[in-house]
Design a protein around this motif. Sequence first.
Motif: not given
Length: 236
Positions: A148, A151-152, A156, A178, A181-182
Motif C-alpha cells: 500500500p 501502490d496507493d 490515487e 484498499r 483506504r482510498l
Amino acid sequence: MRLDLLAALNAERAARRACVVVTDLASGAQRLVRAAELDAERAQDPLAPAMRSALAEGRSTLVADGSFLAVDVPPPRLLLIGAVHISQALAPMARIAGFDTTILDPRTAFATPQRFPDVPVIAEWPDIALPSYGLDPFTAVAALTHDPKVDDPALEAAVAAGCFYIGALGSRRTHAARLERLAARGFSAEALADIHAPIGLAIGAASPPEIAVAVLAEIIAALRRPALARLKGAAA
C-alpha cells in the motif's frame, strides 16, 4: 498547413491532448479543434458529432460535407508500479503491443536496468515521480507491488488523472481494504469503480507471465473501447 496551425497542433501534441485538424477539401481551408471544445452540451460546431465520433474511435475520416477530419490522439503509455516478476514479463509484451512503457518502484534493489534492460526505470516514490511523469487519460497504470505504501499513492494519482485503465494486484479482500483506504482519502465510490481488481482478465492465470498476458489483454480492451469521456478529460 499554416505555421500558426502547425504550432498549435504541436502544442497540443506536447501536452498530450487530443484534437482534430479539419480540412475543407474544396477550399483547402484548415482549422484546429481541441477535444475540450466538443462537449456535447456546449459545442456549436456543425461537425461536432462527427468529430466526437472520430476522436472516440481514434480514426481520421471523411465526412459528408466534404471535410476531412484528421484525428490526433496521444500515443498510449503504460506505467507499471512495481519492478516485480509480472512486470518483467509484461513490459516487453506491452512494448511489442505499442505502449510506451515505464517501470516505477522506489525499491532500488528491484528497480534496476539489469532487471529491465529495455524499459525506462524510475527508482522513486510515486508522489515524487508522478508529477514530472504526468499521468493523463491516455495512460494506463498497473499497480503490482502489493504494498500500500507504493501502490496507493499511484492509484490515487491515476484516479485523479482519469487514466484510461487502472488496475491493482490483489485478492477481492485485499481490494476491499484498499477501497476503504482510498475512500478515507476522499475518493467517491464512483471514481474508485474505475480500478480493475483483481487485475487482468479472468483467464485462470497463475504464473507471472500468464498474469502479464491477462493484464495486457485487459488494458488493450480498455484502450479499444470508444471513450469520449477520456478524451474530454484529456482536454481539460
